[in-house]
Design an enzyme around this catalytic site. Structure first.
Site, mmCIF file in Angstrom:
data_model
loop_
_atom_site.group_PDB
_atom_site.id
_atom_site.type_symbol
_atom_site.label_atom_id
_atom_site.label_comp_id
_atom_site.label_asym_id
_atom_site.label_seq_id
_atom_site.Cartn_x
_atom_site.Cartn_y
_atom_site.Cartn_z
ATOM 1 N NE ARG A 119 8.645 41.617 -19.602
ATOM 2 C CZ ARG A 119 9.486 42.565 -19.243
ATOM 3 N NH1 ARG A 119 9.082 43.821 -19.206
ATOM 4 N NH2 ARG A 119 10.723 42.281 -18.929
ATOM 5 C CB CYS B 207 -9.076 40.275 -6.480
ATOM 6 S SG CYS B 207 -10.660 40.888 -7.006
ATOM 7 C CE1 TYR C 157 9.577 35.850 -23.488
ATOM 8 C CE2 TYR C 157 10.774 37.906 -23.781
ATOM 9 C CZ TYR C 157 10.701 36.535 -23.910
ATOM 10 O OH TYR C 157 11.746 35.853 -24.469
#
Ligand code: LLP
Length: 423
Positions: free
Chosen positions: A312, A352, A381
Site C-alpha cells: 500500500r 530491490c 489489502y
C-alpha cells in the site's frame, strides 16, 4: 475498540503479547484480533439494522479462510470478484445464497460456478456480460439473478487509484442507460432483475458521496418501478473509511444516518460490501529490524517485511502507523509530527526497489538490529496483495482470541516457492 494496546512498553493483541508471538512464529508475522473483526462487522450490522441489511464482507480485503469463517458465523455474507474468492467462501462453509458477485471480467467458468452456487446476484458491469450470463443460465436451465452496476458519476474524493464511481472509470455502466438495460433484462427469460449496484470508491471518509449515490439509486428505482420492473435491491458497495491515522473515518452509524432514510424511502432491501472497515484495524504486520544504516545524511531502518508483504505505501503512498513492539518511547497520539526523543528515519524493506518503504522521514525512536516493529491497519489489502517478488516467502498469519491464538496460514517455505514450477 482497539485490541492492539501497549502495556508497560509491550504491545499486546487482546491478551497475547506480540513479542511472544514473534518469538514463536518468527517474522514477518500477521497478527489478527478476532474480537475486533467481529466488533466491526457488528457495528455495521447494528447501524443499518432498521433496514435489515445484507452485509456482504468484501473478500478482496482479506480472504483468509479463518477470517471468512469467523464472519460467516456472525451471519455476515460476502462480496466476491472471482471464482477463486467464491471458492474460498464455499471452503469457509458459508452460505452462498447471499453472495454478490462483482467484477468487470467474469469468465464463462466463473459465471457457471456462481450459478451452481445459487448466489444472491451478479453485479453486472457491461452489456456483453448480461449476454454471457443469459446464455450460460439458459444452457444450465436456470434464471440468473442480476443487479445492474451503474456508474453514478459521483466523486468520492479518494486516491486516483481507488476511485471507481466517476464517469470514465472501467467499472459499471453509465447511469443514464438504466432504462434501456432494465428493458433488456426484462425481455430475457434467462435473467431476473434484482436491483441496482453502485460503488463509489474507497476509502470514502465523508458521507456526502453516499448521499449522492443513494439519491441517484432512489430515482433510478422509482423510474424502473413506474415502468413495471421489480427492483427490490439497492447495493451501495463498500468503501467506508478506516482510521489509519486517528479519527479520520466516520463510524458506521454516521454513514447509516445518511443512507438508511433513503433506502426506507425506496422501500428496497439494502446490500453493502464493506471490506477495509471490517478487516483493516483487525490486523497488524510484525517485522524485525535487520540493519540500521546512516547514509546520505539519513537514517534507514531496514526491516524484514517489505512491499511484497504490504504494497500500500508503494502503490498508493498510504500512511500506516508504525512503532516498535517494545518501544523505548511511548507511542504518540499523532504519528505525523516530530516526536520527542525521536529522530527522522526511513523504514524500508529488503526488496530491490526504491519504492520498497513503509514510512519516509518519519519521527521514530532509536531501534537496533533484532528489535520488533508493528505496522498497524494492515488487516485489509495486506496479505491479499502480497507477492513472492524477489522470491520472498510470505509470513505466518495468526488469529488471536482473548488469551488464545492459532495459526491460520503457515509461513511459506523455499520449497513452496518452486512447488508449481517444472524443469
Ligand atoms: N465493492 C466493490 C465493488 C469494490 O470495488 C470494493 C473495493 C469494495 C466493495 C470494498 O471496498 P472497501 O470497503 O474495502 O473499501 N487495494 C486498495 C483498495 C482497492 C479497493 C477495490 N475495491 C487499497 O489498499 O486501498
Amino acid at each position: 475498540m482497539d485490541p492492539f494496546q501497549y502495556q508497560n512498553s509491550e504491545l499486546f493483541c487482546e491478551d497475547v503479547s506480540v513479542s511472544a508471538l514473534a518469538e514463536e512464529f518468527g517474522t514477518p508475522l500477521w497478527v489478527y484480533s478476532k474480537a475486533k473483526l467481529v466488533h466491526e462487522y457488528q457495528q455495521i450490522q447494528n447501524a443499518f439494522a432498521a433496514v435489515d441489511p445484507v452485509i456482504c464482507y468484501s473478500v478482496k480485503a482479506n480472504s483468509n479462510l479463518s477470517l471468512l469463517k469467523v464472519l460467516s458465523e456472525q451471519g455476515c455474507s460476502f462480496d466476491v470478484v472471482s471464482g477463486g474468492e467464491l471458492y474460498r467462501v464455499r471452503e469457509a462453509g458459508a452460505d452462498t445464497t447471499k453472495v454478490a458477485f462483482a467484477g468487470v471480467g467474469k469468465t464463462d467458468d466463473e459465471i457457471r460456478f456462481a450459478l451452481e452456487s445459487d448466489i444472491l446476484m451478479f453485479n453486472v458491469e457491461s452489456e456483453p456480460e448480461l449476454d454471457a450470463i443469459s446464455r450460460i443460465a439458459g444452457e444450465m436451465g436456470k434464471v440468473a439473478p442480476v443487479a445492474l452496476r451503474l456508474n453514478p458519476d459521483v466523486d468520492g474524493k479518494t486516491h486516483e487509484k481507488t476511485t471507481t464511481g466517476r464517469k470514465g472509470n472501467k467499472f459499471g455502466m453509465d447511469i443514464e442507460r438504466h432504462n434501456e438495460l432494465a428493458d433488456k433484462v426484462l425481455a430475457d427469460p434467462n435473467l431476473e432483475l434484482r436491483g441496482i449496484h453502485l460503488h463509489i470508491g474507497s476509502p470514502i471518509n465523508t458521507t456526502d458521496p453516499y448521499r449522492q449515490a443513494a439519491e441517484k439509486a432512489l430515482s433510478v428505482v422509482r423510474e424502473l418501478r413506474s415502468k413495471g420492473h421489480q427492483t427490490n435491491w439497492i447495493n451501495l458497495g463498500g468503501g467506508f473509511g478506516l482510521n489509519y491515522k486517528n479519527d479520520e473515518a466516520p463510524p458506521a452509524s454516521v454513514y447509516a444516518e445518511v443512507i438508511v432514510p433513503i433506502i426506507q424511502e425506496a422501500e428496497c432491501r439494502l446490500a453493502l460490501e464493506p471490506g477495509r472497515s471490517i478487516a483493516g484495524n483487525s490486523g497488524i504486520l510484525v517485522s524485525e529490524v535487520i540493519f540500521v544504516k546512516y547514509e546520505g545524511g539519513k537514517r534507514f531502518v531496514i526491516q524484514d517485511a517489505a512491499m511484497t508483504d504490504l504494497i500500500r505505501p508503494a502503490m498508493y503512498d498510504s500512511f500506516h502507523k508504525l512503532w516498535p513492539v517494545n518501544p523505548s518511547v511511548p507511542a504518540p497520539e499523532d504519528f505525523e509530527v516530530e516526536i520527542e526523543n525521536c529522530s527522522l528515519a526511513d523504514i524500508v524493506g529488503p526488496v530491490c526497489e526504491s519504492s520498497d518503504y513503509f514510512a519516509k522521514g518519519r519521527s521514530f525512536p532509536n531501534v537496533n538490529r533484532g528489535d520488533l516493529l508493528a505496522t498497524f491497519s494492515a488487516g485489509a489489502y495486506g496479505t491479499v496483495m502480497s507477492s513472492n517478488y524477489n522470491s520472498r516467502p510470505r509470513g505466518t498469519e495468526v488469529l488471536v482470541d482473548g488469551n488464545e491464538y492459532k495459526i491460520i496460514r503457515r509461513r511459506e517455505s523455499y520449497e513452496d516457492l518452486v512447488a508449481h514450477e517444472r524443469v
